[in-house]
Design a protein around this motif. Sequence first.
Motif, mmCIF file in Angstrom:
data_model
loop_
_atom_site.group_PDB
_atom_site.id
_atom_site.type_symbol
_atom_site.label_atom_id
_atom_site.label_comp_id
_atom_site.label_asym_id
_atom_site.label_seq_id
_atom_site.Cartn_x
_atom_site.Cartn_y
_atom_site.Cartn_z
ATOM 1 N N ASP A 182 10.645 -21.928 35.292
ATOM 2 C CA ASP A 182 10.010 -20.681 35.722
ATOM 3 C C ASP A 182 8.683 -20.442 34.993
ATOM 4 O O ASP A 182 8.044 -19.409 35.162
ATOM 5 C CB ASP A 182 10.944 -19.488 35.560
ATOM 6 C CG ASP A 182 11.397 -19.260 34.125
ATOM 7 O OD1 ASP A 182 10.913 -19.932 33.200
ATOM 8 O OD2 ASP A 182 12.255 -18.381 33.925
ATOM 9 N N TRP A 183 8.259 -21.410 34.189
ATOM 10 C CA TRP A 183 6.977 -21.335 33.484
ATOM 11 C C TRP A 183 6.471 -22.758 33.282
ATOM 12 O O TRP A 183 7.261 -23.672 33.040
ATOM 13 C CB TRP A 183 7.162 -20.657 32.122
ATOM 14 C CG TRP A 183 5.878 -20.456 31.385
ATOM 15 C CD1 TRP A 183 5.091 -19.345 31.406
ATOM 16 C CD2 TRP A 183 5.211 -21.402 30.537
ATOM 17 N NE1 TRP A 183 3.968 -19.548 30.613
ATOM 18 C CE2 TRP A 183 4.027 -20.798 30.073
ATOM 19 C CE3 TRP A 183 5.494 -22.698 30.129
ATOM 20 C CZ2 TRP A 183 3.130 -21.441 29.236
ATOM 21 C CZ3 TRP A 183 4.598 -23.353 29.292
ATOM 22 C CH2 TRP A 183 3.442 -22.717 28.843
ATOM 23 N N HIS A 237 18.416 -20.584 24.653
ATOM 24 C CA HIS A 237 17.391 -19.633 25.077
ATOM 25 C C HIS A 237 16.470 -20.180 26.172
ATOM 26 O O HIS A 237 15.972 -19.434 26.997
ATOM 27 C CB HIS A 237 16.568 -19.157 23.885
ATOM 28 C CG HIS A 237 15.758 -20.231 23.217
ATOM 29 N ND1 HIS A 237 16.268 -21.463 22.872
ATOM 30 C CD2 HIS A 237 14.461 -20.245 22.836
ATOM 31 C CE1 HIS A 237 15.320 -22.186 22.302
ATOM 32 N NE2 HIS A 237 14.211 -21.465 22.268
ATOM 33 N N LEU A 238 16.267 -21.498 26.165
ATOM 34 C CA LEU A 238 15.431 -22.105 27.204
ATOM 35 C C LEU A 238 15.634 -23.613 27.230
ATOM 36 O O LEU A 238 16.128 -24.209 26.274
ATOM 37 C CB LEU A 238 13.950 -21.766 27.014
ATOM 38 C CG LEU A 238 13.241 -22.118 25.691
ATOM 39 C CD1 LEU A 238 12.852 -23.579 25.584
ATOM 40 C CD2 LEU A 238 11.983 -21.261 25.570
ATOM 41 N N ARG A 292 13.423 -20.389 31.198
ATOM 42 C CA ARG A 292 13.895 -19.384 30.244
ATOM 43 C C ARG A 292 15.235 -18.842 30.726
ATOM 44 O O ARG A 292 15.385 -18.507 31.897
ATOM 45 C CB ARG A 292 12.863 -18.263 30.124
ATOM 46 C CG ARG A 292 11.526 -18.786 29.584
ATOM 47 C CD ARG A 292 10.424 -17.797 29.722
ATOM 48 N NE ARG A 292 10.070 -17.660 31.145
ATOM 49 C CZ ARG A 292 9.060 -16.943 31.581
ATOM 50 N NH1 ARG A 292 8.307 -16.275 30.747
ATOM 51 N NH2 ARG A 292 8.792 -16.882 32.870
ATOM 52 N N PHE A 297 16.355 -12.967 27.550
ATOM 53 C CA PHE A 297 15.292 -12.253 26.844
ATOM 54 C C PHE A 297 14.797 -13.050 25.647
ATOM 55 O O PHE A 297 13.598 -13.104 25.379
ATOM 56 C CB PHE A 297 15.782 -10.871 26.399
ATOM 57 C CG PHE A 297 14.781 -10.164 25.533
ATOM 58 C CD1 PHE A 297 13.666 -9.560 26.095
ATOM 59 C CD2 PHE A 297 14.925 -10.140 24.159
ATOM 60 C CE1 PHE A 297 12.716 -8.933 25.300
ATOM 61 C CE2 PHE A 297 13.981 -9.516 23.348
ATOM 62 C CZ PHE A 297 12.869 -8.912 23.925
ATOM 63 N N ARG A 351 12.308 -15.613 26.724
ATOM 64 C CA ARG A 351 11.018 -15.016 27.082
ATOM 65 C C ARG A 351 10.256 -14.590 25.827
ATOM 66 O O ARG A 351 9.049 -14.819 25.708
ATOM 67 C CB ARG A 351 11.231 -13.841 28.041
ATOM 68 C CG ARG A 351 11.613 -14.310 29.448
ATOM 69 C CD ARG A 351 11.721 -13.171 30.437
ATOM 70 N NE ARG A 351 12.905 -12.343 30.222
ATOM 71 C CZ ARG A 351 14.135 -12.659 30.592
ATOM 72 N NH1 ARG A 351 14.352 -13.803 31.218
ATOM 73 N NH2 ARG A 351 15.142 -11.861 30.365
ATOM 74 N N LEU A 359 8.983 -17.716 23.872
ATOM 75 C CA LEU A 359 7.807 -18.315 24.495
ATOM 76 C C LEU A 359 6.554 -17.480 24.211
ATOM 77 O O LEU A 359 5.501 -18.027 23.900
ATOM 78 C CB LEU A 359 8.016 -18.471 26.005
ATOM 79 C CG LEU A 359 6.907 -19.204 26.756
ATOM 80 C CD1 LEU A 359 6.720 -20.618 26.238
ATOM 81 C CD2 LEU A 359 7.199 -19.216 28.247
ATOM 82 N N ALA A 360 6.682 -16.161 24.272
ATOM 83 C CA ALA A 360 5.533 -15.290 24.006
ATOM 84 C C ALA A 360 5.026 -15.471 22.571
ATOM 85 O O ALA A 360 3.820 -15.520 22.333
ATOM 86 C CB ALA A 360 5.907 -13.833 24.256
#
Length: 158
Positions: A21-22, A103-104, A130, A133, A136, A139-140
């Motif tokens: 998704d990214w 988490h991912l 991801r 939460f 996400r 990654l941020a």
Amino acid sequence: MALKAREIRVCLPYPALPDADWADCFELLTPRSGLSAETVARQAFERMPKWVGALMVLRNLVVRPFGLKGYPAGVAASVARVGFFPVISRSDAEMVLGFDDRHLDFRIVVLAEPSGDGKTRIRMMTLIRRHNFLGRAYLAVIMPFHKMIVASSLSRVG
């Protein structure tokens, strides 16, 4: 003169992680000819700068309380690696590295193809799925470091 990578668009889904998704991708045209994806991946990841190793140690300490795997923890010793990344698949033109975590899931896709003028076009793509939460947020937080690491990795090949 140093070669500069440029960010290019990624079309999802991509076969190496179809439910990603990214994604991001950086491309470099190098005057070196005949490079395979494995050669590129090894030059990019086998001797990372000390600052990257320090970031990975810090990352592992920070994520441990959340039950996330550290690099290279969580991956069987018998699995082939390039640097600390497990090899998922390889061909002359494409090498896929990465693994899945709570988490991912992530994949690094290294592509190398002749450009037709004695040069090699190199692409380094990161695909991420991801899960929650935490994925996400993670990654941020790592994004500025991710871009610096990719640029540094490509500069060692170019």
